[in-house]
Scaffold this motif. Structure first.
Motif, PDB file in Angstrom:
ATOM      1  N   PHE A   1     -14.654  60.538  68.379  1.00  0.00           N
ATOM      2  CA  PHE A   1     -15.901  60.555  69.140  1.00  0.00           C
ATOM      3  C   PHE A   1     -17.110  60.601  68.209  1.00  0.00           C
ATOM      4  O   PHE A   1     -18.082  59.865  68.391  1.00  0.00           O
ATOM      5  CB  PHE A   1     -15.919  61.753  70.092  1.00  0.00           C
ATOM      6  CG  PHE A   1     -17.108  61.769  71.016  1.00  0.00           C
ATOM      7  CD1 PHE A   1     -17.158  60.912  72.111  1.00  0.00           C
ATOM      8  CD2 PHE A   1     -18.172  62.625  70.790  1.00  0.00           C
ATOM      9  CE1 PHE A   1     -18.246  60.907  72.957  1.00  0.00           C
ATOM     10  CE2 PHE A   1     -19.269  62.627  71.636  1.00  0.00           C
ATOM     11  CZ  PHE A   1     -19.305  61.766  72.725  1.00  0.00           C
ATOM     12  N   VAL A   2     -17.040  61.466  67.178  1.00  0.00           N
ATOM     13  CA  VAL A   2     -18.153  61.567  66.221  1.00  0.00           C
ATOM     14  C   VAL A   2     -18.299  60.269  65.439  1.00  0.00           C
ATOM     15  O   VAL A   2     -19.418  59.787  65.206  1.00  0.00           O
ATOM     16  CB  VAL A   2     -17.928  62.770  65.276  1.00  0.00           C
ATOM     17  CG1 VAL A   2     -18.937  62.763  64.142  1.00  0.00           C
ATOM     18  CG2 VAL A   2     -18.030  64.076  66.047  1.00  0.00           C
TER      19      VAL A   2
ATOM     20  N   GLY B   1     -15.489  52.566  68.499  1.00  0.00           N
ATOM     21  CA  GLY B   1     -15.669  52.433  69.945  1.00  0.00           C
ATOM     22  C   GLY B   1     -14.416  51.891  70.601  1.00  0.00           C
ATOM     23  O   GLY B   1     -13.954  52.397  71.627  1.00  0.00           O
ATOM     24  N   PHE B   2     -13.813  50.855  69.959  1.00  0.00           N
ATOM     25  CA  PHE B   2     -12.528  50.330  70.431  1.00  0.00           C
ATOM     26  C   PHE B   2     -11.459  51.417  70.370  1.00  0.00           C
ATOM     27  O   PHE B   2     -10.666  51.585  71.292  1.00  0.00           O
ATOM     28  CB  PHE B   2     -12.092  49.153  69.562  1.00  0.00           C
ATOM     29  CG  PHE B   2     -12.882  47.901  69.773  1.00  0.00           C
ATOM     30  CD1 PHE B   2     -12.912  47.272  71.006  1.00  0.00           C
ATOM     31  CD2 PHE B   2     -13.594  47.331  68.732  1.00  0.00           C
ATOM     32  CE1 PHE B   2     -13.627  46.113  71.207  1.00  0.00           C
ATOM     33  CE2 PHE B   2     -14.316  46.173  68.918  1.00  0.00           C
ATOM     34  CZ  PHE B   2     -14.340  45.557  70.159  1.00  0.00           C
ATOM     35  N   LEU B   3     -11.438  52.135  69.259  1.00  0.00           N
ATOM     36  CA  LEU B   3     -10.399  53.144  69.051  1.00  0.00           C
ATOM     37  C   LEU B   3     -10.488  54.249  70.103  1.00  0.00           C
ATOM     38  O   LEU B   3      -9.463  54.757  70.564  1.00  0.00           O
ATOM     39  CB  LEU B   3     -10.525  53.741  67.642  1.00  0.00           C
ATOM     40  CG  LEU B   3      -9.372  54.635  67.176  1.00  0.00           C
ATOM     41  CD1 LEU B   3      -8.064  53.856  67.150  1.00  0.00           C
ATOM     42  CD2 LEU B   3      -9.666  55.214  65.804  1.00  0.00           C
ATOM     43  N   PHE B   4     -11.704  54.623  70.478  1.00  0.00           N
ATOM     44  CA  PHE B   4     -11.865  55.658  71.505  1.00  0.00           C
ATOM     45  C   PHE B   4     -11.300  55.189  72.847  1.00  0.00           C
ATOM     46  O   PHE B   4     -10.606  55.943  73.540  1.00  0.00           O
ATOM     47  CB  PHE B   4     -13.348  56.014  71.644  1.00  0.00           C
ATOM     48  CG  PHE B   4     -13.601  57.182  72.557  1.00  0.00           C
ATOM     49  CD1 PHE B   4     -13.326  58.473  72.139  1.00  0.00           C
ATOM     50  CD2 PHE B   4     -14.101  56.993  73.836  1.00  0.00           C
ATOM     51  CE1 PHE B   4     -13.556  59.556  72.975  1.00  0.00           C
ATOM     52  CE2 PHE B   4     -14.331  58.059  74.687  1.00  0.00           C
ATOM     53  CZ  PHE B   4     -14.052  59.347  74.252  1.00  0.00           C
TER      54      PHE B   4
ATOM     55  N   LEU C   1     -26.636  56.186  72.825  1.00  0.00           N
ATOM     56  CA  LEU C   1     -25.939  55.988  71.538  1.00  0.00           C
ATOM     57  C   LEU C   1     -24.488  55.585  71.770  1.00  0.00           C
ATOM     58  O   LEU C   1     -23.955  54.699  71.095  1.00  0.00           O
ATOM     59  CB  LEU C   1     -25.989  57.269  70.703  1.00  0.00           C
ATOM     60  CG  LEU C   1     -27.334  57.637  70.062  1.00  0.00           C
ATOM     61  CD1 LEU C   1     -27.210  58.967  69.349  1.00  0.00           C
ATOM     62  CD2 LEU C   1     -27.759  56.568  69.087  1.00  0.00           C
ATOM     63  N   LEU C   2     -23.834  56.230  72.724  1.00  0.00           N
ATOM     64  CA  LEU C   2     -22.439  55.920  73.031  1.00  0.00           C
ATOM     65  C   LEU C   2     -22.309  54.476  73.504  1.00  0.00           C
ATOM     66  O   LEU C   2     -21.448  53.723  73.033  1.00  0.00           O
ATOM     67  CB  LEU C   2     -21.929  56.882  74.110  1.00  0.00           C
ATOM     68  CG  LEU C   2     -20.550  56.604  74.705  1.00  0.00           C
ATOM     69  CD1 LEU C   2     -19.499  56.630  73.610  1.00  0.00           C
ATOM     70  CD2 LEU C   2     -20.220  57.611  75.776  1.00  0.00           C
ATOM     71  N   LEU C   3     -23.182  54.057  74.425  1.00  0.00           N
ATOM     72  CA  LEU C   3     -23.139  52.690  74.937  1.00  0.00           C
ATOM     73  C   LEU C   3     -23.401  51.697  73.815  1.00  0.00           C
ATOM     74  O   LEU C   3     -22.731  50.667  73.709  1.00  0.00           O
ATOM     75  CB  LEU C   3     -24.183  52.538  76.042  1.00  0.00           C
ATOM     76  CG  LEU C   3     -24.240  51.176  76.759  1.00  0.00           C
ATOM     77  CD1 LEU C   3     -22.925  50.950  77.504  1.00  0.00           C
ATOM     78  CD2 LEU C   3     -25.404  51.117  77.717  1.00  0.00           C
ATOM     79  N   PHE C   4     -24.332  52.037  72.951  1.00  0.00           N
ATOM     80  CA  PHE C   4     -24.669  51.139  71.831  1.00  0.00           C
ATOM     81  C   PHE C   4     -23.475  50.943  70.910  1.00  0.00           C
ATOM     82  O   PHE C   4     -23.155  49.835  70.511  1.00  0.00           O
ATOM     83  CB  PHE C   4     -25.842  51.737  71.056  1.00  0.00           C
ATOM     84  CG  PHE C   4     -26.333  50.862  69.941  1.00  0.00           C
ATOM     85  CD1 PHE C   4     -27.281  49.876  70.180  1.00  0.00           C
ATOM     86  CD2 PHE C   4     -25.854  51.027  68.653  1.00  0.00           C
ATOM     87  CE1 PHE C   4     -27.735  49.078  69.156  1.00  0.00           C
ATOM     88  CE2 PHE C   4     -26.300  50.232  67.629  1.00  0.00           C
ATOM     89  CZ  PHE C   4     -27.253  49.248  67.885  1.00  0.00           C
TER      90      PHE C   4
END
Length: 639
Positions: free
Chosen positions: A360-361, A532-535, A9-12
């Motif tokens: 993250f969430v 995702g960018f923001l993380f 999910l994270l990679l996606f």
């Protein structure tokens, strides 16, 4: 399989803009033929005034009974007031033209006061926001990318504008969009042969038009006929007299291949994703390149320093040299106002934990724009519950700094930063109340926030502070002398403000592209979804703040200035100064705000953002520097 699921999910979420994971736990609504599809109004917004208003603050047609949706905390704070409308829309059922309210021989009459209010809102560039099946309405904009070429070779670049314009001005005349052409797209679900087809709404567009009263022909059944071609004139609103007009609408349905799970992709499509990737890669390369250089320089210098200091035969020569070892007896001397310092750092830890979890969430897709207000609600509750970690870190640091009044320290931690935020928000809220805007937080919500503060956050901070204060303090590797050492005269570049300017460049440079998109989302009513960018940017920010803080404290100790506690906290948050400068630049160049109250709101909320960002970066830098100082003094032999 289950172990790999979170990472997939994270990679996606990092590599893809679309996804079926963006709103877990929300089931799609299936419609049958001719089922009612409810159109609701959210609010009116303008980037020029920054003041949202309720839909029925203007004299729109009203249903027989007005029903407001129960809203979460985030929706209330955003100024959303979701309410039903009289639009009658049936699934996959066309409507050529329908009069919304009024009769064929009795159009709607706007009083002088209502006409003046409508004209004022149109001149302030207000947009109307509607939703159907939780999908926001959008206006299609077709931009031609090949302007110089042949007409046949021109490529259309389709983008979407959130909401639709209330009206427009032309040659000092004001015109109202009184006819709405709704275009709804549905996806037909594949079912077994015997069962009836079900439909799901996957897009909601509108084409607003302005048609004057004389050109609209209405009959007794509330149907109407639109003028053909471009023969009609727009509906003018004269603010100095009464105006008569019809509010009308039409409905058109189209089948779409877009599936329900991907229906938000249209609204979230950005043409700047390549710029985003370029800026992220650029930031990563620059930050890690500079970090590598700084690490090599610091490590080599420290190894040389420690080797010299630990030569037993040259102790007397070494003691006569200048350097950071000379201040070993004062480097851990408690600073002035240790209670305030530990309280601010505790609030910084609270902010850090809250922001890390929220990003993250959200990156995993659980706080998407379709969950209206969920991001702000989650952030508020998380900040309250993170009080236990803020209190624990503040209590332990306060005891390390030889503090004794833990109860007062806990109260200071729980009220100092939240009190400033609440005070500024309350003052701004009074101005918004005066404008009768839906952005004003209602009094019951304010009481609820106070109850959360004193009923959840305050006890948790006290709990964390109690256990932190009872825990063993941080173990400092060297003893502190009774008599403070005299500090030599410092060079000009060791000035505190110069340090802030120097330390803020690298962290700000790593994140200023992302800052543009965040500001656009906040001040120009855009959707922000690239978490995702923001993380990634957040990780880069943490690394760069830590690096710069270590370098600055090393230079300060080499200059034999041991008063690093407060200075390092202030200097590490130097990027907040650049955020303030960027906010002023954005206000002047990107926004068209001229009135006093919108300007006050902008700079009031910007002050809160800058303060929070300073606390966050200052805390990151402080703890990095504290670990570094303890590490280097533990590596040398002290007689």
């Amino acid at each position: 399989m289950l172990d790999w699921l979170p990472w997939s999910l994270l990679l996606f979420s990092l590599t893809c803009d679309t996804g079926a994971f963006y709103v877990p736990g929300v089931a799609p609504i299936n419609f049958h033929q001719n089922d009612p599809v409810e159109i609701k109004a959210v609010k009116l917004t303008s980037s020029r005034t920054q003041l949202p208003y309720e839909y029925y603050s203007l004299p729109f047609c009203q249903p027989n009974k007005i029903t407001y949706k129960a809203e979460n905390l985030g929706e209330v704070l955003r100024g959303d007031r979701i309410v039903n409308t009289p639009f009658q829309v049936l699934m996959n059922s066309e409507k050529k033209c329908e009069v919304l309210c009024g009769q064929s021989n009795k159009p709607v009459t706007l009083t002088v006061e209502q006409s003046r209010l409508v004209a004022e809102r149109i001149s302030e560039d207000y947009y109307v926001h509607l939703i159907a099946d939780n999908l926001p309405v959008a206006t299609r904009l077709e931009l031609y990318s090949n302007r110089d070429g042949d007409d046949k070779k021109k490529e259309k670049d389709v983008q979407f504008e959130h909401g639709y314009r209330l009206g427009f001005t032309d040659v000092n005349k004001i015109y109202l969009h009184n006819h709405l052409s709704f275009i709804l797209y549905y996806h037909r679900e594949d079912l077994e042969e015997d069962r009836e087809h079900t439909y799901r709404v996957v897009r909601f567009e509108v084409i607003p038009q302005s048609i004057r009263l004389e050109d609209l022909k209405a009959d007794e059944k509330s149907s109407c006929t639109l003028p053909e071609g471009t023969n009609s004139s727009p509906q003018e609103i004269d603010p100095t007299k009464e105006n008569q007009l019809f509010f009308t609408y039409s409905v058109h349905w189209e089948e779409s291949d877009i599936k329900w799970a991907s229906r938000w992709d249209t609204y979230l499509t950005m043409s700047d994703v390549q710029i985003h990737w370029f800026s992220i890669i650029n930031s990563v390369v620059v930050v890690f390149f500079l970090s590598g250089i700084l690490s090599m320089i610091i490590i080599r210098t420290l190894r040389k320093d420690i080797a010299n200091y630990n030569k037993e035969d040259d102790i007397e020569d070494t003691m006569e040299e200048s350097g950071w070892k000379l201040v070993h007896g004062d480097v851990f001397r408690p600073p002035q106002y240790p209670m305030i310092l530990s309280s601010l750092l505790g609030s910084g830890i609270q902010l850090f934990c809250m922001i890390l979890i929220v990003i993250f969430v959200a990156m995993l897709g659980m706080l998407s724009p379709s969950s209206r207000g969920a991001l702000m609600t989650t952030a508020c509750f998380l900040f309250m519950f993170m009080g236990v970690f803020g209190g624990f870190s503040a209590g332990r640091l306060y005891r390390t700094l030889k503090g004794h009044r833990w109860k007062k320290g806990a109260f200071c931690t729980a009220t100092l930063y939240p009190g400033v935020v609440f005070g500024i928000c309350f003052v701004l809220n009074c101005f918004i109340w005066g404008k009768h805007s839906s952005g004003a937080v209602p009094f019951p919500t304010m009481v609820a926030l106070l109850c959360m503060w004193f009923g959840i956050s305050l006890p948790l901070v006290y709990l964390g502070y109690y256990f932190g204060f009872r825990k063993q303090p941080y173990d400092n590797p060297v003893r502190t002398n009774q008599i403070p050492r005299q500090i030599p005269e410092q060079r000009w570049y060791m000035n505190r403000f110069v340090g802030i300017l120097m330390a803020g460049i690298l962290p700000f440079g790593a994140m200023f592209i992302e800052l543009f998109f965040i500001f656009s989302a906040i001040w120009e009513n855009q959707f922000y979804y690239l978490f995702g960018f923001l993380f990634l940017v957040f990780i880069i920010l943490v690394v760069s703040c830590s690096q710069i803080s270590i370098v600055m404290v090393y230079f300060q100790l080499c200059a034999e200035d041991y008063r690093w506690w407060w200075r390092n906290f202030l200097v590490s948050g130097g990027s907040a100064f650049y955020v303030l400068v960027y906010a002023i630049f954005y206000f002047v160049n990107k926004l068209d705000i001229v009135e006093f109250i919108p300007s006050l709101l902008y700079f009031g909320y910007t002050a809160l953002m800058v303060l929070s960002f300073w606390l966050l970066t200052g805390t990151i830098g402080f703890y990095a520097a504290y670990m570094f100082v303890r590490k280097i003094y533990a590596a040398v032999k002290i007689d």
